[in-house]
Design a protein around this motif. Structure first.
Motif, PDB file in Angstrom:
ATOM      1  N   VAL A  59       0.828  -1.210   0.000  1.00  0.00           N
ATOM      2  CA  VAL A  59       0.000   0.000   0.000  1.00  0.00           C
ATOM      3  C   VAL A  59       0.860   1.257   0.000  1.00  0.00           C
ATOM      4  N   ALA A  60       1.944   1.225   0.789  1.00  0.00           N
ATOM      5  CA  ALA A  60       2.776   2.423   0.944  1.00  0.00           C
ATOM      6  C   ALA A  60       3.335   2.949  -0.381  1.00  0.00           C
ATOM      7  N   PRO A  61       3.958   2.121  -1.254  1.00  0.00           N
ATOM      8  CA  PRO A  61       4.465   2.654  -2.519  1.00  0.00           C
ATOM      9  C   PRO A  61       3.370   3.300  -3.375  1.00  0.00           C
ATOM     10  N   ARG A  62       2.186   2.690  -3.393  1.00  0.00           N
ATOM     11  CA  ARG A  62       1.101   3.255  -4.198  1.00  0.00           C
ATOM     12  C   ARG A  62       0.680   4.622  -3.658  1.00  0.00           C
ATOM     13  N   LEU A  67       1.004  10.647  -3.591  1.00  0.00           N
ATOM     14  CA  LEU A  67       1.429  11.835  -2.856  1.00  0.00           C
ATOM     15  C   LEU A  67       2.345  12.707  -3.704  1.00  0.00           C
ATOM     16  N   VAL A  68       3.264  12.067  -4.431  1.00  0.00           N
ATOM     17  CA  VAL A  68       4.159  12.832  -5.314  1.00  0.00           C
ATOM     18  C   VAL A  68       3.356  13.573  -6.372  1.00  0.00           C
ATOM     19  N   GLU A  69       2.354  12.870  -6.945  1.00  0.00           N
ATOM     20  CA  GLU A  69       1.522  13.499  -7.972  1.00  0.00           C
ATOM     21  C   GLU A  69       0.716  14.654  -7.390  1.00  0.00           C
ATOM     22  N   ASP A  70       0.169  14.479  -6.187  1.00  0.00           N
ATOM     23  CA  ASP A  70      -0.614  15.539  -5.542  1.00  0.00           C
ATOM     24  C   ASP A  70       0.257  16.745  -5.220  1.00  0.00           C
ATOM     25  N   VAL A  71       1.466  16.492  -4.715  1.00  0.00           N
ATOM     26  CA  VAL A  71       2.369  17.610  -4.373  1.00  0.00           C
ATOM     27  C   VAL A  71       2.747  18.382  -5.627  1.00  0.00           C
ATOM     28  N   ARG A  72       2.901  17.666  -6.744  1.00  0.00           N
ATOM     29  CA  ARG A  72       3.268  18.347  -7.995  1.00  0.00           C
ATOM     30  C   ARG A  72       2.164  19.304  -8.426  1.00  0.00           C
ATOM     31  N   HIS A  73       0.892  18.884  -8.220  1.00  0.00           N
ATOM     32  CA  HIS A  73      -0.211  19.728  -8.634  1.00  0.00           C
ATOM     33  C   HIS A  73      -0.690  20.662  -7.525  1.00  0.00           C
ATOM     34  N   GLY A  74      -0.075  20.525  -6.353  1.00  0.00           N
ATOM     35  CA  GLY A  74      -0.464  21.369  -5.233  1.00  0.00           C
ATOM     36  C   GLY A  74      -1.534  20.695  -4.398  1.00  0.00           C
ATOM     37  N   THR A  75      -1.340  20.613  -3.103  1.00  0.00           N
ATOM     38  CA  THR A  75      -2.296  19.945  -2.220  1.00  0.00           C
ATOM     39  C   THR A  75      -2.207  20.562  -0.839  1.00  0.00           C
ATOM     40  N   SER A  76      -3.153  20.172   0.050  1.00  0.00           N
ATOM     41  CA  SER A  76      -3.201  20.743   1.395  1.00  0.00           C
ATOM     42  C   SER A  76      -2.376  19.904   2.360  1.00  0.00           C
ATOM     43  N   HIS A  77      -2.093  20.530   3.526  1.00  0.00           N
ATOM     44  CA  HIS A  77      -1.373  19.800   4.560  1.00  0.00           C
ATOM     45  C   HIS A  77      -2.203  18.615   5.059  1.00  0.00           C
ATOM     46  N   TRP A  78      -3.533  18.798   5.086  1.00  0.00           N
ATOM     47  CA  TRP A  78      -4.407  17.724   5.553  1.00  0.00           C
ATOM     48  C   TRP A  78      -4.279  16.489   4.673  1.00  0.00           C
ATOM     49  N   THR A  79      -4.161  16.670   3.370  1.00  0.00           N
ATOM     50  CA  THR A  79      -4.007  15.536   2.459  1.00  0.00           C
ATOM     51  C   THR A  79      -2.694  14.805   2.711  1.00  0.00           C
TER      52      THR A  79
END
Length: 604
Positions: A59-62, A67-79
């Motif tokens: 589960v962790a690698p997926r 997470l990498v994809e979300d950070v690239r597009h911008g995300t919240s601290h909660w996510t």
């Protein structure tokens, strides 16, 4: 060890492995499958726990890829916090599941090992005695000690670790394919190297480890012979020869160890390179796929982590394959014990009487080299026959034939009209028993050592048997019959061990006894007194006494002189003395010169 030597393979396995066979790979696989399905419930539980642990670890690698994809597009601290917390939960779950999975696997391994040990003991006890005598102790000791220890390590560690690696690796490959077939393709770059190297190694490993185990069997045999015959070695000044034998055996073991090490030094580097290539290829090709728009950043990240994660089960699997080869070779040797050819086909016929008859009996330890030549002998029920003759004449071999341990090469040896060697062992020992000068004291009490001849014997019968052989020392022991002896207990002297063996013989109560220098460890006066006592106790039984002390022959009903594998003289003591043949010469030599016909031998 040169590359050519590794490529050519190990030399032919030593001869003693032809006496104690080695199971074929097909037999080993069949036995392993039978053990695997012997405990289906525990096996299913272990596989389920390992599977759940593997899923938790995937589960962790997926999530990291997402997470990498979300950070690239911008995300919240909660996510970020939510994903991190989820990863932590699955890591903890994986640890808990792995703990119980290993525990269940270990318990299963111990059960399998216990069953294997019990079956091996049964196989050893069923070995034909003639096979054991021809094979010697070295190879059998190595199988019961070193091979069992090696197999224990394989069952306890290699099998569970391999199971974990297979389950984890299968789920990792499945997760990698779910991420995206294109990102999974680069990991195949290491397959040819891993497959080819492992195939090359496996083709040579089994023979190499069998050679290694057999070489250690030779070392054990040589050392055992040297220790047991230490006094003879010193008396005949054979120290240099025994040292040379030991050096040769150790050199053989060293060559075998070096051969298997040479295999590993070729295979392990190939495997290590095969681990690195898929990671590099996945990063490189994954980057290109991302640039060309054929894969997302999350897919490339997850695929790279999965390939990296796949290294651990793959490394574990390939590393333990080597241990499994060692264990497989040991298992083949242990299973091979049961493949030893039986030296008898039990008959349903029952002897009509107790008379033992030998007609034209011949025997050879090696083909074409008879040690007994046309022996004819008719034992009279209840008589005491003494067999004398020079060392190496064949007395002990003849005694083992009469005891049913060996089977005649040609001719017949019957008891009550039935071939002696065809009687089931449990019936055979009720007819004839052999007692030699070599006795083993088993770990346990004096009672355990005594009653193994007849477990149902009463306290009074045990006391009577001990009294019959003058074993008064038993009553003086701290706990009497319940005194612990053998390894870790009270050490009995050779004479005491011999008396204990003779007391067992009294309890067993066969109608025919073969005593192969059975009182040789007692001093001459004590031995003569004991033999007279035994004569009274064993009255009515047929006794074949093989001895170097001629007072045994003087007291016997008949004397058989064995020379060069033949009975050259047979008759009463007085008759043979009067005949002035070989027996008279032996008697004169032992007694110190010609004597009167009725002379009684001097006590030593």
């Amino acid at each position: 060890m040169t590359e050519d030597a590794v490529a050519d393979g190990p030399p032919r396995i030593p001869a003693h492995d032809r006496i104690l066979p080695v199971a074929t790979p097909a037999q080993v696989r069949a036995y392993a499958r039978r053990l695997t399905v012997a405990y289906p419930g525990q096996l299913a539980l272990a596989l389920s726990l390992h599977g759940l642990a593997a899923v938790s670890g995937l589960v962790a690698p997926r999530l990291l890829g997402e997470l990498v994809e979300d950070v690239r597009h911008g995300t919240s601290h909660w996510t970020v916090d939510r994903i991190a917390l989820t990863i932590a939960v699955f890591i903890v779950a994986q640890g808990v599941l792995m703990r119980y999975a290993v525990y269940v696997s270990a318990r299963l391994g111990e059960k399998v090992l216990a069953r294997l040990r019990e079956e091996f003991v049964d196989r050893v006890l069923e070995l034909p005695l003639s096979t054991v005598e021809r094979a010697g102790t070295g190879d059998l000791i190595t199988r019961t000690s070193r091979d069992v220890d090696v197999l224990s390590r394989s069952v306890r560690h290699a099998v569970p670790e391999t199971l974990i690696a297979l389950v984890t690796g299968a789920f990792a490959v499945g997760a990698l394919l779910l991420v995206g077939p294109l990102t999974a393709l680069p990991c195949l770059v290491g397959v040819p190297l891993l497959w080819g190297g492992t195939k090359w190694y496996l083709a040579r490993a089994r023979a190499g480890y069998l050679w290694e185990n057999a070489a250690w069997g030779s070392v054990t045999a040589g050392l055992t012979e040297t220790v047991e015959g230490a006094r003879t070695v010193e008396a005949l000044c054979l120290e240099d020869r025994r040292v040379a034998r030991t050096n040769t055996d150790i050199a053989g073991a060293w060559a075998a160890e070096r051969y298997t090490l040479g295999l590993r030094t070729v295979w392990f580097p190939m495997v290590e390179v095969g681990y690195v290539l898929p990671v590099v290829a996945t990063l490189l090709v994954g980057g290109l796929l991302y640039i060309w728009g054929l894969a997302s950043l999350a897919q490339v990240t997850a695929a790279t982590l999965y390939v990296q994660q796949l290294i651990d089960p793959l490394d574990r699997l390939l590393s333990w394959i080597d241990e499994l080869q060692v264990g497989g070779a040991s298992l083949a040797r242990l299973l091979g014990v049961s493949e030893a050819r039986a030296d008898r086909t039990p008959t349903t016929a029952r002897p009509a009487g107790e008379r033992i008859v030998l007609d034209d009996v011949r025997y050879a330890y090696r083909a074409g080299h008879d040690v007994l030549h046309g022996v004819d002998l008719r034992l009279r029920p209840g008589e005491r026959l003494a067999m004398v003759g020079p060392s190496g004449a064949g007395k002990s071999t003849l005694g083992r034939l009469i005891a049913g341990i060996l089977r005649p090469r040609t001719g017949s040896l019957k008891v009550g009209g039935v071939p002696l060697a065809d009687l089931p062992l449990e019936d055979l020992r009720g007819h004839v028993a052999l007692v030699t000068q070599e006795h083993h004291v088993f770990k346990g009490t004096v009672r355990d050592n005594l009653l193994m001849a007849r477990p149902e014997a009463t306290e009074e019968e045990a006391a009577t048997a001990l009294a019959a052989v003058e074993a008064d020392w038993v009553a003086e022991l701290p706990d009497g019959l319940d005194t612990q002896v053998g390894t870790g207990g009270l050490a009995l002297s050779p004479a005491q061990a011999q008396q204990l063996a003779l007391a067992r013989l009294v309890l067993a109560d066969p109608h025919t006894l073969v005593l192969d220098e059975a009182t040789s460890l007692l001093d001459p006066r004590a031995a003569r007194h004991l033999e007279r006592t035994l004569s009274a106790v064993l009255a009515g039984r047929t006794v074949v006494a093989i001895a170097h002390r001629l007072h045994t022959a003087h007291d016997a009903d008949r004397v058989a002189v064995v020379e060069d594998g033949r009975i050259t003289e047979l008759g009463r003591h007085e008759e043979l003395i009067a005949a002035r043949g070989s027996y008279a010469a032996l008697w004169d030599s032992w007694h110190g010169g010609p004597v009167e016909r009725d002379a009684v031998p001097r006590e030593a």
